[in-house]
Scaffold this active site. Structure first.
Site, PDB file in Angstrom:
ATOM      1  N   HIS A  11       0.831  -1.206   0.000  1.00 60.39           N
ATOM      2  CA  HIS A  11       0.000   0.000   0.000  1.00 60.39           C
ATOM      3  C   HIS A  11       0.870   1.262   0.000  1.00 60.39           C
ATOM      4  O   HIS A  11       0.659   2.182  -0.809  1.00 60.39           O
ATOM      5  CB  HIS A  11      -0.920  -0.016   1.221  1.00 60.39           C
ATOM      6  CG  HIS A  11      -1.703   1.237   1.400  1.00 60.39           C
ATOM      7  ND1 HIS A  11      -2.912   1.459   0.779  1.00 60.39           N
ATOM      8  CD2 HIS A  11      -1.446   2.353   2.131  1.00 60.39           C
ATOM      9  CE1 HIS A  11      -3.365   2.652   1.124  1.00 60.39           C
ATOM     10  NE2 HIS A  11      -2.487   3.214   1.941  1.00 60.39           N
ATOM     11  N   GLU A  12       1.838   1.323   0.884  1.00 59.63           N
ATOM     12  CA  GLU A  12       2.709   2.497   0.980  1.00 59.63           C
ATOM     13  C   GLU A  12       3.583   2.643  -0.260  1.00 59.63           C
ATOM     14  O   GLU A  12       3.888   3.760  -0.684  1.00 59.63           O
ATOM     15  CB  GLU A  12       3.579   2.433   2.234  1.00 59.63           C
ATOM     16  CG  GLU A  12       2.789   2.543   3.528  1.00 59.63           C
ATOM     17  CD  GLU A  12       1.964   3.819   3.626  1.00 59.63           C
ATOM     18  OE1 GLU A  12       2.382   4.877   3.114  1.00 59.63           O
ATOM     19  OE2 GLU A  12       0.877   3.751   4.242  1.00 59.63           O
ATOM     20  N   HIS A  15       1.763   4.697  -2.748  1.00 58.01           N
ATOM     21  CA  HIS A  15       1.903   6.136  -2.490  1.00 58.01           C
ATOM     22  C   HIS A  15       3.257   6.636  -2.997  1.00 58.01           C
ATOM     23  O   HIS A  15       3.362   7.697  -3.602  1.00 58.01           O
ATOM     24  CB  HIS A  15       1.795   6.436  -0.995  1.00 58.01           C
ATOM     25  CG  HIS A  15       0.432   6.234  -0.419  1.00 58.01           C
ATOM     26  ND1 HIS A  15      -0.647   7.000  -0.765  1.00 58.01           N
ATOM     27  CD2 HIS A  15      -0.011   5.341   0.498  1.00 58.01           C
ATOM     28  CE1 HIS A  15      -1.710   6.597  -0.089  1.00 58.01           C
ATOM     29  NE2 HIS A  15      -1.350   5.580   0.674  1.00 58.01           N
TER      30      HIS A  15
END
Length: 79
Positions: A11-12, A15
């Site tokens: 997920h990170e 980003h």
């Protein structure tokens, strides 16, 4: 706990990639919160780290620094 940390890392990383593709400076990519357990500073000023508490993560993006003056007399804070 390993699966949870892997999902957070993916997920990170999303980003991280979007910020890089949009030209935003990424200051830190971290998995976990709390004190830094290990890390490195390779790659265009980005700090990569693993933190003490393996819950969560973050991508520290933006320029930071002092506000600058605009032509019209106001100030602009960096993102």
């Amino acid at each position: 706990m390993f699966v949870f940390s892997a999902v957070i890392a993916i997920h990170e990383f999303g980003h991280f990639m979007v910020a890089k593709l949009c030209g935003v400076q990424v200051n830190e990519f971290s998995i976990g919160h709390g004190g830094r357990c290990c890390g490195s500073g390779c790659g265009k000023g980005t700090q990569y780290s693993i933190r003490a508490l393996p819950v969560g993560g973050f991508v520290g993006a933006g320029r930071g620094g002092k506000p600058r003056e605009q032509a019209g007399g106001g100030t602009v804070k960096p993102l």
